[in-house]
Scaffold this active site. Structure first.
Site, PDB file in Angstrom:
ATOM      1  N   HIS A 206     -10.057   1.396   2.308  1.00  0.00           N
ATOM      2  CA  HIS A 206      -9.506   2.703   2.689  1.00  0.00           C
ATOM      3  C   HIS A 206     -10.613   3.704   3.039  1.00  0.00           C
ATOM      4  O   HIS A 206     -10.416   4.583   3.879  1.00  0.00           O
ATOM      5  CB  HIS A 206      -8.690   3.299   1.533  1.00  0.00           C
ATOM      6  CG  HIS A 206      -7.276   2.806   1.451  1.00  0.00           C
ATOM      7  ND1 HIS A 206      -6.326   3.113   2.397  1.00  0.00           N
ATOM      8  CD2 HIS A 206      -6.641   2.061   0.519  1.00  0.00           C
ATOM      9  CE1 HIS A 206      -5.161   2.559   2.040  1.00  0.00           C
ATOM     10  NE2 HIS A 206      -5.321   1.912   0.909  1.00  0.00           N
TER      11      HIS A 206
ATOM     12  N   CYS B 170       0.858  -1.187   0.000  1.00  0.00           N
ATOM     13  CA  CYS B 170       0.000   0.000   0.000  1.00  0.00           C
ATOM     14  C   CYS B 170       0.891   1.232   0.000  1.00  0.00           C
ATOM     15  O   CYS B 170       1.898   1.262   0.711  1.00  0.00           O
ATOM     16  CB  CYS B 170      -0.890  -0.010   1.243  1.00  0.00           C
ATOM     17  SG  CYS B 170      -2.014   1.397   1.348  1.00  0.00           S
TER      18      CYS B 170
ATOM     19  N   HIS C  41      -9.369  -3.872  -1.423  1.00  0.00           N
ATOM     20  CA  HIS C  41      -8.300  -3.117  -0.766  1.00  0.00           C
ATOM     21  C   HIS C  41      -8.611  -1.613  -0.808  1.00  0.00           C
ATOM     22  O   HIS C  41      -8.498  -0.929   0.222  1.00  0.00           O
ATOM     23  CB  HIS C  41      -6.953  -3.409  -1.453  1.00  0.00           C
ATOM     24  CG  HIS C  41      -5.801  -2.610  -0.931  1.00  0.00           C
ATOM     25  ND1 HIS C  41      -4.733  -3.178  -0.267  1.00  0.00           N
ATOM     26  CD2 HIS C  41      -5.545  -1.267  -0.950  1.00  0.00           C
ATOM     27  CE1 HIS C  41      -3.885  -2.223   0.094  1.00  0.00           C
ATOM     28  NE2 HIS C  41      -4.348  -1.056  -0.321  1.00  0.00           N
ATOM     29  N   GLU C  42      -8.995  -1.125  -1.979  1.00  0.00           N
ATOM     30  CA  GLU C  42      -9.229   0.322  -2.109  1.00  0.00           C
ATOM     31  C   GLU C  42     -10.474   0.760  -1.335  1.00  0.00           C
ATOM     32  O   GLU C  42     -10.461   1.799  -0.674  1.00  0.00           O
ATOM     33  CB  GLU C  42      -9.347   0.717  -3.588  1.00  0.00           C
ATOM     34  CG  GLU C  42      -8.088   0.477  -4.417  1.00  0.00           C
ATOM     35  CD  GLU C  42      -6.827   1.072  -3.824  1.00  0.00           C
ATOM     36  OE1 GLU C  42      -6.899   2.086  -3.103  1.00  0.00           O
ATOM     37  OE2 GLU C  42      -5.740   0.511  -4.061  1.00  0.00           O
TER      38      GLU C  42
HETATM   39 NI    NI Z   1      -3.712   0.975  -0.111  1.00  0.00          NI
END
Ligand code: NI
Length: 184
Positions: free
Chosen positions: A146, A100, A142-143
């Site tokens: 966030h 990341c 994953h995104e």
């Molecule tokens: Ni990331």
């Protein structure tokens, strides 16, 4: 369009639950998306979320062409994804080492569901949905994490499979990657 500094783990800006975008096709939203693309490409990353440049909005972008770290991964189309929803279609998980931009130099093994359906809007406000698997599904998860203040280390279960890249490589835990390998 300009590149922005990356907010790194430890900064509470990354832990916020981001707000939905309420107005599409505005100069501000297009500027944000352009800044995110510029920053992502400058750092050779696969994706980036707005909070990683300090913006508290539910916006992510991603694009995977050929990534040397994931040589077998299928390409992921260039996508602007706003106000996303993610539904798990197959809870069977795959494990892969993730990185990341906000966690530079580190990799950790994360298990994620293999198959999802996701929905959202582009910057013009057009709704779309996709059913995807494998690497595409991983990038989206994953995104989108966030946007809810979740960073990949929070999903690492086995900390013998988390660490700095050279150490993991030397231990044979991850394959050697090229020098210009992205931190994404
Ligand atoms: Ni990331």
């Amino acid at each position: 369009m300009s590149t922005k500094p990356i907010v790194r783990i430890g900064d509470p800006l990354l832990l916020r639950k981001c707000r939905p975008v309420e107005e599409f096709n505005t100069p501000e939203l297009h500027a944000l998306v352009n800044d995110m693309w510029a920053t992502m490409h400058a750092l050779h990353a696969a994706g980036i979320a707005a909070p990683q440049i300090g913006v508290d909005l539910r916006v992510v972008v991603f694009f995977v062409n050929k990534n040397p770290r994931y040589p077998t991964a299928e390409p992921v189309p260039e996508t602007v994804l706003i106000n996303p929803t993610v539904e798990i279609l197959d809870p069977t998980t795959d494990s892969l080492f993730e990185g990341c931009l906000s966690v530079p130099g580190l990799r950790g093994e994360v298990a994620r569901p293999k198959k999802i359906r996701y929905t959202g809007y582009d910057a013009m406000g057009n709704f779309f949905e996709r059913t995807v698997t494998d690497f595409h599904a991983r990038v989206v998860q994953h995104e989108v994490d966030h946007l809810d203040g979740v960073l990949f280390p929070m999903r690492v279960k086995d900390f013998s499979r988390f660490g700095f890249i050279p150490e993991l490589e030397a231990a044979g835990i991850i394959p050697k990657v090229s020098k210009d390998d992205p931190d994404d």
